[in-house]
Write an enzyme that holds these catalytic residues in place. Sequence first.
Site, PDB file in Angstrom:
ATOM      1  N   HIS A  24       0.864  -1.193   0.000  1.00 58.02           N
ATOM      2  CA  HIS A  24       0.000   0.000   0.000  1.00 58.02           C
ATOM      3  C   HIS A  24       0.892   1.232   0.000  1.00 58.02           C
ATOM      4  O   HIS A  24       1.803   1.341   0.841  1.00 58.02           O
ATOM      5  CB  HIS A  24      -0.882   0.006   1.251  1.00 58.02           C
ATOM      6  CG  HIS A  24      -1.812  -1.168   1.313  1.00 58.02           C
ATOM      7  ND1 HIS A  24      -3.113  -1.124   0.865  1.00 58.02           N
ATOM      8  CD2 HIS A  24      -1.617  -2.438   1.759  1.00 58.02           C
ATOM      9  CE1 HIS A  24      -3.690  -2.303   1.045  1.00 58.02           C
ATOM     10  NE2 HIS A  24      -2.791  -3.120   1.584  1.00 58.02           N
ATOM     11  N   PRO A 112      -7.691   6.011  -4.064  1.00 52.02           N
ATOM     12  CA  PRO A 112      -7.812   7.400  -4.523  1.00 52.02           C
ATOM     13  C   PRO A 112      -8.400   8.278  -3.417  1.00 52.02           C
ATOM     14  O   PRO A 112      -9.404   7.919  -2.794  1.00 52.02           O
ATOM     15  CB  PRO A 112      -8.755   7.290  -5.723  1.00 52.02           C
ATOM     16  CG  PRO A 112      -8.548   5.891  -6.209  1.00 52.02           C
ATOM     17  CD  PRO A 112      -8.307   5.060  -4.977  1.00 52.02           C
ATOM     18  N   GLU A 213      -8.749 -11.918   5.907  1.00 51.23           N
ATOM     19  CA  GLU A 213      -7.644 -11.289   6.638  1.00 51.23           C
ATOM     20  C   GLU A 213      -7.867 -11.407   8.154  1.00 51.23           C
ATOM     21  O   GLU A 213      -6.917 -11.490   8.922  1.00 51.23           O
ATOM     22  CB  GLU A 213      -7.666  -9.818   6.203  1.00 51.23           C
ATOM     23  CG  GLU A 213      -6.549  -8.973   6.626  1.00 51.23           C
ATOM     24  CD  GLU A 213      -6.722  -7.573   6.038  1.00 51.23           C
ATOM     25  OE1 GLU A 213      -7.726  -7.299   5.347  1.00 51.23           O
ATOM     26  OE2 GLU A 213      -5.833  -6.753   6.271  1.00 51.23           O
ATOM     27  N   ASP A 292       3.119  -5.580   2.427  1.00 50.27           N
ATOM     28  CA  ASP A 292       1.873  -4.923   2.844  1.00 50.27           C
ATOM     29  C   ASP A 292       2.128  -3.459   3.194  1.00 50.27           C
ATOM     30  O   ASP A 292       1.721  -2.570   2.447  1.00 50.27           O
ATOM     31  CB  ASP A 292       1.225  -5.652   4.019  1.00 50.27           C
ATOM     32  CG  ASP A 292      -0.286  -5.530   4.021  1.00 50.27           C
ATOM     33  OD1 ASP A 292      -0.818  -4.940   3.072  1.00 50.27           O
ATOM     34  OD2 ASP A 292      -0.935  -6.012   4.959  1.00 50.27           O
TER      35      ASP A 292
HETATM   36  P1  IMP Z   1      -3.253   4.120   0.690  1.00 50.76           P
HETATM   37  O1  IMP Z   1      -4.390   3.362   0.080  1.00 50.76           O
HETATM   38  O2  IMP Z   1      -2.104   4.351  -0.245  1.00 50.76           O
HETATM   39  O3  IMP Z   1      -3.712   5.405   1.331  1.00 50.76           O
HETATM   40  O4  IMP Z   1      -2.635   3.194   1.837  1.00 50.76           O
HETATM   41  C1  IMP Z   1      -3.162   3.101   3.148  1.00 50.76           C
HETATM   42  C2  IMP Z   1      -4.495   2.388   3.172  1.00 50.76           C
HETATM   43  O5  IMP Z   1      -4.338   1.043   2.736  1.00 50.76           O
HETATM   44  C3  IMP Z   1      -5.088   2.243   4.574  1.00 50.76           C
HETATM   45  O6  IMP Z   1      -5.857   3.370   4.928  1.00 50.76           O
HETATM   46  C4  IMP Z   1      -5.953   1.000   4.456  1.00 50.76           C
HETATM   47  O7  IMP Z   1      -7.235   1.299   3.980  1.00 50.76           O
HETATM   48  C5  IMP Z   1      -5.254   0.178   3.403  1.00 50.76           C
HETATM   49  N1  IMP Z   1      -4.482  -0.912   3.987  1.00 50.76           N
HETATM   50  C6  IMP Z   1      -3.183  -0.946   4.295  1.00 50.76           C
HETATM   51  N2  IMP Z   1      -2.853  -2.144   4.811  1.00 50.76           N
HETATM   52  C7  IMP Z   1      -3.978  -2.881   4.812  1.00 50.76           C
HETATM   53  C8  IMP Z   1      -4.270  -4.204   5.219  1.00 50.76           C
HETATM   54  O8  IMP Z   1      -3.439  -4.988   5.688  1.00 50.76           O
HETATM   55  N3  IMP Z   1      -5.563  -4.588   5.069  1.00 50.76           N
HETATM   56  C9  IMP Z   1      -6.512  -3.797   4.551  1.00 50.76           C
HETATM   57  N4  IMP Z   1      -6.269  -2.559   4.154  1.00 50.76           N
HETATM   58  C10 IMP Z   1      -5.012  -2.095   4.286  1.00 50.76           C
HETATM   59 ZN    ZN Z   2      -2.898  -5.097   2.332  1.00 55.90          ZN
END
Ligand code: IMP
Ligand code: ZN
Length: 352
Positions: A24, A112, A213, A292
């Site tokens: 992410h 987004p 998860e 992750d």
């Molecule tokens: P972004 O989408 O680039 O803003 O990255 C952060 C977002 O990714 C967080 O706010 C979560 O919604 C999502 N995220 C990050 N890690 C996980 C995970 O392990 N499970 C589910 N969602 C995740």
């Molecule tokens: Zn993830």
Amino acid sequence: MSAAATSVEKHFARRLPKIELHAHLTGSISRACLHAIWRAKKAQDAAFDVEDPLVAIPSDKVDYDLETFFPLFSSYIYKLCSDLPSIEYSTKAVLQDFQADGVVYLELRTTPRAIPDKAITKDDYVKTVLSILNAWNYDATNTLRAYLILSVDRRNTIAQAEEVVDLCIKYRPAGVVGIDLCGDPAKGDVRSFTNTFTRAKAAGLKMTLHFAEAKVSATDLELKTLLSWRPDRLGHVIHVKEEYCKIIERENIGVELCLSCNVHARMITGTYSDHHFGMWRHKNVPVALSTDDVGVFCSPLSVEYELAVKHFSLSPAEVCKLCEGVVGSIFAGENEKDRLRKIYAEWDGWMG
Ligand code: IMP
Ligand code: ZN
């Protein structure tokens, strides 16, 4: 395990050309990068009222669980990465970090995000991230190639999820390679997105989904719904009964497994050697070790490979088979697959 053996594994894992498929964007920003952003904002405006990341996220703290993890973004990191310069700066830093760790292919995913008080739309956000990725890929001195996956958050409304599909389709020629479903597994009802993800599939988008998860997101109803969308890959795949494992194998769905994240966040019972990587590596599906959120759990992909080698006694030949399997499950096209196959065929580290 002797110290010498450990250092051989570390060296092998560091040098290994690696493929990262589950990262992410905002979760991959290092604390040092967040601190640099904070310092710049503080210098510009002494009244900037956000705590120093080095205080808010102490460097040795990695024990975020599903309760404390998600608010870290909504109530903290998004307040730091809150304008286009900080999004550009952090995206570039994330690419540099992955490349420095020996990653040669990266699918970065991001949700987004509109920032109304800066008049930034979700379209602006996606365009900005893509401009950084494309400039990076254009630079022939870089050994890493990066592509984008756009995420639907489980808390999204149907209209918001539809907007993500629209953005995926609009920016596919610019480097968007797929769509993801992410976010707090305790939130939302995935059934509301069936039409949206079906439309994404029909449009030819590749699909990866956070899957089983947490126990709460591993009901039969949820897993059947997610599998009915015909995903190409699944992330985490923790609380999965045998009948779903069989479907995943039969459909040859790739699995993205995150050792350190699952151990630190206590998403699995036990430790590294108990991780379900030990089961999936014997199944006939692509298995992509992934980070992750390396910014939160502080375990770069090389360390994930090192841990897998160490705890599952993987030989270089077994790592090679794993990596070659991952190539087949990337979302970019044949040119990238050929480039990666060549990298693995020519790598001089397989013999130790
Ligand atoms: P972004 O989408 O680039 O803003 O990255 C952060 C977002 O990714 C967080 O706010 C979560 O919604 C999502 N995220 C990050 N890690 C996980 C995970 O392990 N499970 C589910 N969602 C995740
Ligand atoms: Zn993830």
